[in-house]
Design a protein around this motif. Structure first.
Motif, short mmCIF file in Angstrom:
data_model
loop_
_atom_site.label_atom_id
_atom_site.label_comp_id
_atom_site.label_asym_id
_atom_site.label_seq_id
_atom_site.Cartn_x
_atom_site.Cartn_y
_atom_site.Cartn_z
N THR A 199 0.81 -1.42 0.14
CA THR A 199 0.47 -0.03 -0.26
C THR A 199 0.67 0.99 0.01
O THR A 199 0.37 2.61 -0.51
CB THR A 199 -0.68 0.09 0.84
OG1 THR A 199 -0.54 -0.27 2.37
CG2 THR A 199 -2.06 -1.05 0.77
N ASP A 200 2.35 0.99 0.18
CA ASP A 200 2.66 2.40 0.11
C ASP A 200 3.38 2.46 -0.88
O ASP A 200 4.08 1.35 -1.42
CB ASP A 200 3.94 2.05 1.48
CG ASP A 200 5.64 2.95 1.50
OD1 ASP A 200 4.59 4.58 1.74
OD2 ASP A 200 6.31 2.33 1.83
N PRO A 201 3.21 3.75 -1.20
CA PRO A 201 3.52 3.97 -2.87
C PRO A 201 5.22 3.67 -2.92
O PRO A 201 5.46 3.18 -3.91
CB PRO A 201 3.84 5.37 -2.51
CG PRO A 201 2.91 5.91 -1.81
CD PRO A 201 2.84 5.51 -0.52
N VAL A 202 6.00 4.37 -1.89
CA VAL A 202 7.63 4.08 -2.38
C VAL A 202 8.02 2.44 -2.30
O VAL A 202 9.26 1.80 -2.84
CB VAL A 202 7.95 4.42 -1.07
CG1 VAL A 202 9.18 4.18 -0.66
CG2 VAL A 202 8.12 5.57 -0.46
N GLN A 203 7.12 1.03 -1.21
CA GLN A 203 7.45 0.26 -1.34
C GLN A 203 7.45 -1.00 -3.03
O GLN A 203 8.22 -1.83 -3.66
CB GLN A 203 7.03 -0.81 -0.16
CG GLN A 203 7.67 -0.27 1.36
CD GLN A 203 8.41 -1.55 1.38
OE1 GLN A 203 10.15 -1.32 0.64
NE2 GLN A 203 8.97 -1.80 2.33
N LEU A 204 6.08 -0.08 -3.48
CA LEU A 204 5.31 -0.64 -4.09
C LEU A 204 5.97 -0.56 -5.64
O LEU A 204 6.69 -0.97 -6.36
CB LEU A 204 4.53 0.61 -4.65
CG LEU A 204 2.94 -0.30 -6.34
CD1 LEU A 204 2.38 -1.21 -6.05
CD2 LEU A 204 2.13 1.08 -6.02
N ASN B 211 10.62 -1.72 -9.28
CA ASN B 211 11.77 -2.34 -9.67
C ASN B 211 12.59 -3.61 -9.82
O ASN B 211 13.19 -3.76 -10.35
CB ASN B 211 12.20 -1.09 -9.07
CG ASN B 211 12.34 0.19 -10.08
OD1 ASN B 211 11.71 0.97 -10.69
ND2 ASN B 211 12.40 1.64 -8.92
N ALA B 212 12.31 -3.82 -8.80
CA ALA B 212 12.37 -5.40 -8.31
C ALA B 212 12.84 -5.74 -9.39
O ALA B 212 12.82 -6.99 -10.17
CB ALA B 212 12.43 -5.56 -7.82
N GLU B 213 10.93 -6.21 -9.49
CA GLU B 213 10.36 -6.64 -11.01
C GLU B 213 10.65 -6.81 -12.66
O GLU B 213 11.25 -8.09 -13.20
CB GLU B 213 8.97 -6.57 -10.84
CG GLU B 213 8.37 -7.92 -12.00
CD GLU B 213 7.23 -7.52 -12.12
OE1 GLU B 213 5.74 -8.55 -13.28
OE2 GLU B 213 6.26 -6.37 -11.52
N LEU B 214 11.02 -5.10 -12.77
CA LEU B 214 11.89 -4.98 -13.54
C LEU B 214 14.08 -5.73 -13.76
O LEU B 214 13.33 -6.05 -14.77
CB LEU B 214 12.03 -3.82 -13.81
CG LEU B 214 12.29 -3.30 -15.65
CD1 LEU B 214 11.16 -3.49 -16.51
CD2 LEU B 214 11.99 -1.46 -15.11
N LYS B 215 13.97 -5.38 -13.17
CA LYS B 215 15.76 -5.55 -12.99
C LYS B 215 15.23 -7.14 -12.84
O LYS B 215 16.36 -7.65 -13.91
CB LYS B 215 16.27 -5.00 -11.92
CG LYS B 215 16.53 -3.92 -11.87
CD LYS B 215 17.03 -2.83 -10.98
CE LYS B 215 17.13 -1.84 -10.47
NZ LYS B 215 17.74 -1.13 -9.88
N ASN B 216 14.53 -7.68 -12.35
CA ASN B 216 14.78 -9.25 -12.58
C ASN B 216 14.40 -9.75 -14.22
O ASN B 216 14.84 -11.42 -14.36
CB ASN B 216 14.21 -9.92 -11.24
CG ASN B 216 14.38 -9.69 -9.88
OD1 ASN B 216 15.60 -9.79 -9.90
ND2 ASN B 216 13.50 -9.37 -8.71
N GLY B 217 13.48 -9.27 -14.26
CA GLY B 217 13.42 -10.17 -15.53
C GLY B 217 14.43 -9.48 -16.23
O GLY B 217 14.35 -10.39 -17.38
N ARG B 218 14.58 -8.46 -16.20
CA ARG B 218 16.10 -8.44 -17.58
C ARG B 218 16.98 -9.01 -17.15
O ARG B 218 17.93 -9.61 -18.29
CB ARG B 218 16.79 -6.58 -16.67
CG ARG B 218 15.47 -5.39 -17.45
CD ARG B 218 16.46 -4.42 -16.87
NE ARG B 218 15.12 -3.19 -17.68
CZ ARG B 218 14.97 -2.45 -17.26
NH1 ARG B 218 16.01 -1.27 -15.99
NH2 ARG B 218 14.78 -1.22 -17.69
N LEU B 219 16.99 -9.52 -15.67
CA LEU B 219 18.13 -11.12 -15.54
C LEU B 219 17.86 -11.91 -15.82
O LEU B 219 18.64 -13.05 -16.57
CB LEU B 219 19.13 -10.56 -13.94
CG LEU B 219 19.42 -11.32 -13.62
CD1 LEU B 219 21.00 -11.46 -13.94
CD2 LEU B 219 19.61 -11.94 -12.31
N ALA B 220 16.77 -12.09 -15.61
CA ALA B 220 16.07 -13.58 -16.61
C ALA B 220 15.81 -13.23 -18.50
O ALA B 220 16.40 -14.61 -18.72
CB ALA B 220 14.80 -13.82 -16.23
#
Length: 131
Positions: free
Chosen positions: A90-95, A100-109
């Motif tokens: 619910t926190d915009p910073v955590q979201l 960003n983590a999903e995007l970077k993990n996707g690039r790594l994948a």
């Protein structure tokens, strides 16, 4: 939108390159020792790949086009299909951090899957790619 989708698919594909080395699907056509591209060729020969292509194409048309239109109109965020919303922070910073983590993990994948396929083709061995 496309980078997220390709990243998500490569995360699944990276796992899909490793799991068949340890787990076999029941059925005579799936038995035997073969690498990832040989499995692809068997699915093409049996006609299953055409069916998969048809259903994935149908899904992409029916779900993807309206989603892209909604994204361009500003009605939704790229890659947000309202799936798993209960786990969304619910926190915009955590979201933003999770996105960003999903995007970077996707690039790594994407790089990992490319490397897995390249090594499998060059060595002729399947996972765990220790040869």
């Amino acid at each position: 939108e496309a980078e997220l989708k390709h990243g998500r698919m490569c995360m699944l594909a990276s796992i899909g390159m490793v799991v068949p080395a340890f787990v076999r699907v029941p059925g005579e056509q799936f038995q035997g020792s073969y690498t990832g591209w040989e499995a692809h060729d068997r699915l093409v020969a049996s006609g299953a790949m055409g069916q998969i292509l048809l259903f994935v194409g149908l899904f992409e048309t029916l779900a993807g086009i309206p989603a892209c239109v909604a994204t361009m109109n500003g009605d939704r965020e790229p890659g947000d299909f309202e799936f798993g919303g209960i786990f969304k922070p619910t926190d915009p910073v955590q979201l933003r951090r999770k996105q960003n983590a999903e995007l970077k993990n996707g690039r790594l994948a994407m790089l990992a899957f490319s490397g897995q396929v390249t090594q499998a083709v060059l060595t002729g061995h399947d996972a765990p790619f220790l040869y």
